[in-house]
Design a protein around this motif. Structure first.
Motif, PDB file in Angstrom:
ATOM      1  N   ILE A 176       0.893  -1.122   0.067  1.00  0.00           N
ATOM      2  CA  ILE A 176       0.059  -0.152  -0.130  1.00  0.00           C
ATOM      3  C   ILE A 176       0.899   1.288   0.174  1.00  0.00           C
ATOM      4  O   ILE A 176       0.413   2.310  -0.690  1.00  0.00           O
ATOM      5  N   LEU A 198      -6.245   2.127  -3.096  1.00  0.00           N
ATOM      6  CA  LEU A 198      -6.475   0.694  -2.481  1.00  0.00           C
ATOM      7  C   LEU A 198      -7.356  -0.254  -3.336  1.00  0.00           C
ATOM      8  O   LEU A 198      -7.538  -1.682  -2.957  1.00  0.00           O
ATOM      9  N   GLY A 256     -10.836  -0.253  -1.264  1.00  0.00           N
ATOM     10  CA  GLY A 256     -10.886   1.160  -0.783  1.00  0.00           C
ATOM     11  C   GLY A 256     -12.668   1.314  -1.117  1.00  0.00           C
ATOM     12  O   GLY A 256     -13.148   2.383  -0.300  1.00  0.00           O
TER      13      GLY A 256
END
Length: 152
Positions: free
Chosen positions: A3, A121, A125
């Motif tokens: 990430i 993400l 996300g």
């Protein structure tokens, strides 16, 4: 790709997790969930203040919301003892927009945070969300967003 590496590819370096401004904790971990207290809009220059529908337009509000999302991720990283790769998904955001009574584009403002989290993400996300108006926010900031995140 980690990430942090994805964020770097987007030109984003997470700041240190902001300290709370009053008598509360920045996050609470309950089982696999991290509940992050509201993060106010700020950047390297300081607070991002203003009122949507008066002194700010939707694009500026969305940029402020994006900064809130960056602070949310910084808090999640702190909750995960520095290992942001423990983040499994964004569960829910609640966004507050400092706006006039006539302003009705709160969802477009909070999209600044939502779009950023999906960009950073991917499917992890994607989240449930509320976007509401506020007559004012702490310190005159434009946006405040709290979140719930699932961690491993």
């Amino acid at each position: 790709m980690s990430i942090e590496a994805r964020l770097e590819s987007l030109g984003v370096t997470l700041p240190d997790a902001p300290a709370p401004a009053a008598n509360y904790v920045p996050f609470v971990v309950v089982g696999p969930l991290v509940h992050v207290s509201g993060q106010i809009s700020s950047d390297e220059s300081g607070l991002i203040t203003g009122k949507l529908g008066d002194t700010m337009d939707v694009a500026a509000g969305a940029a402020a919301a994006r900064r809130c999302a960056i602070s949310l991720l910084a808090q999640v990283r702190a909750a995960c003892d520095g290992d942001l790769d423990r983040l499994a998904r964004v569960v829910k955001l609640t966004g507050f927009v400092n706006s006039t009574a006539e302003f009705t584009d709160q969802p477009k403002v909070i999209n600044g945070a939502s779009d950023f989290l999906v960009e950073a993400l991917g499917d992890a996300g994607r989240h449930a969300r509320s976007a509401v108006s506020a007559a004012s926010l702490p310190l005159g900031v434009a946006v405040e967003i709290e979140g719930i995140f699932e961690i491993r």
